[in-house]
Write a protein that holds these residues in place. Sequence first.
Motif: not given
Length: 398
Positions: A214-220
């Motif tokens: 599972i990818p770990l996706v954050d937001r800038d």
Amino acid sequence: MEDDTRTPAEKAHPGPATEGSAPVASSPTTTSAAGTNSSGPLPLRHGHELPFVAAPSSYLRPKPISRTMSDNRASGPLDKEQMQGLRGVREFLKVRTSYDVLPLSFRLVVLDNNLLIKKSLNILIQNGIVSAPLWDSQNSAFAGLLTSTDFINVIQYYCQFPDEIAHIDQFRLSSLRDIERAIGVLPLETVSVHPMRPLYEACRRMLKTRARRIPLVDRDDETGREMVVSVITQYRILKFIAVNNEQYTMLLKKPVRELGLGTYKDLATATMGSSVLDVIHLMVKYNISAVPIIDKDNRVLNLFEAVDVIPCIKGGAYDELSATVGEALSRRAEEFGGIYTCNEDDRLDAIFDTIRKSRVHRLIVVDDDNRLKGIISLSDILKYVLLYGEEDDDIRGN
Ligand code: AMP
């Protein structure tokens, strides 16, 4: 980030070439076993060695005193201890984040969605990785995860539309969804989690969607755009649990047989002489990531994993998929971690010990004669650890 970045704990216990592991094809006796199948001797490449098979290893076997305890399986204290262990691990997963699973330093290869599929394959091989997050640079957004399943889909496409072979080389990663539609497979849900959310959430989501990573996706904060931080796998999560929860995993004293851990019926298997394409079809049909390779007496010789498909189609060699499993396995990277087996009487605490010490991606359950009994995948272990005894079992049916 990929499975090739090892935690300090793994470095301290490198790989399966431990006591009890035996090179299958490098010794004369087993070479003939590995090379014998219904269609005659296996044309193994010169100098090729089949991987190490860690026979039901000493550290997987309960010590005599413990065996008495596991025999006493109906006893209340053992059940209580087991639940106490499971609760401890679950609490741990709730207070840790997905970010915590990442090693101190890691590398992340992200591929532009506009890249040719053929090139992406070379990049995976060159970097020694088996998956990569995709990036839509037009919209500056995360665009999914490239895994061996995608290459299996391309192979299926090739099988269904052989006349298209000339065009396959021109397909870009952005066409993967069209390929899924053309061959009639349901597109995989593109799930991701925020790295700072509890790890428990990532595990639940993986089980629900059957994703193995599972990818770990954050937001800038400044641009508001998505950022792919890393990818975590079931392998890495279980390693993280094993390394940090010995006080709880040692309470999991029930044997595999009693827990019903893994799959024992309707197993998908193949022989050394089966074609790679046949094995790929089995993986698609059963929705599994590995097929045990057995001999005519049901003895386990090897394992063909979904990731083994990648070197087979290197350079667009789709027509070489009629090669035998034996030939394909000879292309495995030198650093292949080996195969792990266990016995139905082995206990979960011992399995966690093995996960802690070695690079285990699944365990093949065998009897004392190395005959195939079942298979325990990491998802089976994760499912048990998260869901056993839980009321909320909306994932279990998946
Ligand atoms: P995996 O693809 O390894 O995550 O496994 C998914 C599910 O399929 C798990 O419940 C496994 O126990 C089961 N499984 C894995 N390999 C096989 C196989 N060769 N035949 C039948 N079931 C399998």
